[in-house]
Design an enzyme around this catalytic site. Sequence first.
Site, PDB file in Angstrom:
ATOM      1  N   ARG A 136     -10.916  -0.014   5.363  1.00 48.36           N
ATOM      2  CA  ARG A 136      -9.257   0.133   4.993  1.00 48.36           C
ATOM      3  C   ARG A 136      -9.058   1.121   6.553  1.00 48.36           C
ATOM      4  NH1 ARG A 136      -5.216   0.671   0.850  1.00 48.36           N
ATOM      5  NH2 ARG A 136      -6.092   3.402   0.613  1.00 48.36           N
ATOM      6  N   HIS A 164       0.767  -7.514  -1.423  1.00 49.21           N
ATOM      7  CA  HIS A 164      -0.737  -8.135  -1.891  1.00 49.21           C
ATOM      8  C   HIS A 164      -1.327  -7.531  -2.953  1.00 49.21           C
ATOM      9  CE1 HIS A 164      -1.700  -4.374  -0.310  1.00 49.21           C
ATOM     10  NE2 HIS A 164      -2.765  -4.294  -0.691  1.00 49.21           N
ATOM     11  N   ASP A 198       0.993  -0.818   0.160  1.00 48.97           N
ATOM     12  CA  ASP A 198       0.209   0.554  -0.215  1.00 48.97           C
ATOM     13  C   ASP A 198       0.942   1.187   0.137  1.00 48.97           C
ATOM     14  OD1 ASP A 198      -2.204  -1.951   0.204  1.00 48.97           O
ATOM     15  OD2 ASP A 198      -3.050  -1.690   2.269  1.00 48.97           O
TER      16      ASP A 198
END
Length: 324
Positions: free
Chosen positions: A297, A280, A131
Amino acid sequence: MTTDRATAGRSDEASGTEVKPVAGHIGAEITGVDLADGLDDTVVAAIRAALLRWKVVFFRGQRLDHPGHVAFARRFGEPVVLRKRGSASPPDFPEIETTADRLELGGRFGMEHDEWLRRRRHTLLRGWHCDHGARVDPPAATILRAETVPPYGGDTTWSNLAAAYAGLSAPLREFVDGLRAEHRLGVGYQPRPGDDAYVRHLLDRQVASLHPLVRVHPETGERILYVNGYYVEQIADLSRAESGAILEMLLEQATRPEYTVRFRWEPGSVAFWDNRATIHLAPGDNAHLDFPRTMHRVMLTGDVPVGVDGKPSEPVTGTEPGRW
């Protein structure tokens, strides 16, 4: 946590939790804990230890709401507050970013979602990412909570970058230890003819940083193969041809099946992963299905990566530590 058979899956008597590994190198399910019930320090320590050992931990059947999600995250760090979030995100909780596929993906940037993905993904491994990896201080961890999920499809997959690094041959580890790579938002995107709203979006918020290709984990001391298909632009000081070949090899190494775990979501599931040591892959098998998928999130603020040589990452454009 250790990897021997005597300790795998054992209960932590002090915290009442049980950690059950679900794959050989990455992933564990934690049971015996209610994340909505104020956690004591012993439980927090047990979860943190499992996270550092297994890189991503899973909880099922949780009853977290927005306040509980943020409160849980705060036990492990400071939540990131994004300046811009998706339209489905709750306005009263700036720490939470919500994705609701049916509400947001269709027609995004003037394109249907399938076309947008095709233009973004110039290689088969393009979707693998950490991220906000183009930032000079990417988040330390992410906590993702499922509200609504399809009855099939929509799984997420993670890979252990410490295991991927350890799996390289010794000469190759020595070679990549000293390299750096530029991570940039929008790498490899193929613009539409004429005016392209996504290109304008990228230009308005361009972010790039020079990260070590191998970072040292600030808590475990592990060496992490810090590569992904979403942000990495080029290895510094190499030609584009050399860089492309090496990055392809390293990304294939990072996503080898034996270093991965795949998670089947259910309503109330929570995944908590170490964003410093994993990449991911968001699901690619549910966009054509007429089922909603709503996820919430929270990310935790992270530090600036440091390489094997002790040198930190450097901002290139659009980013500075601590500012979102």
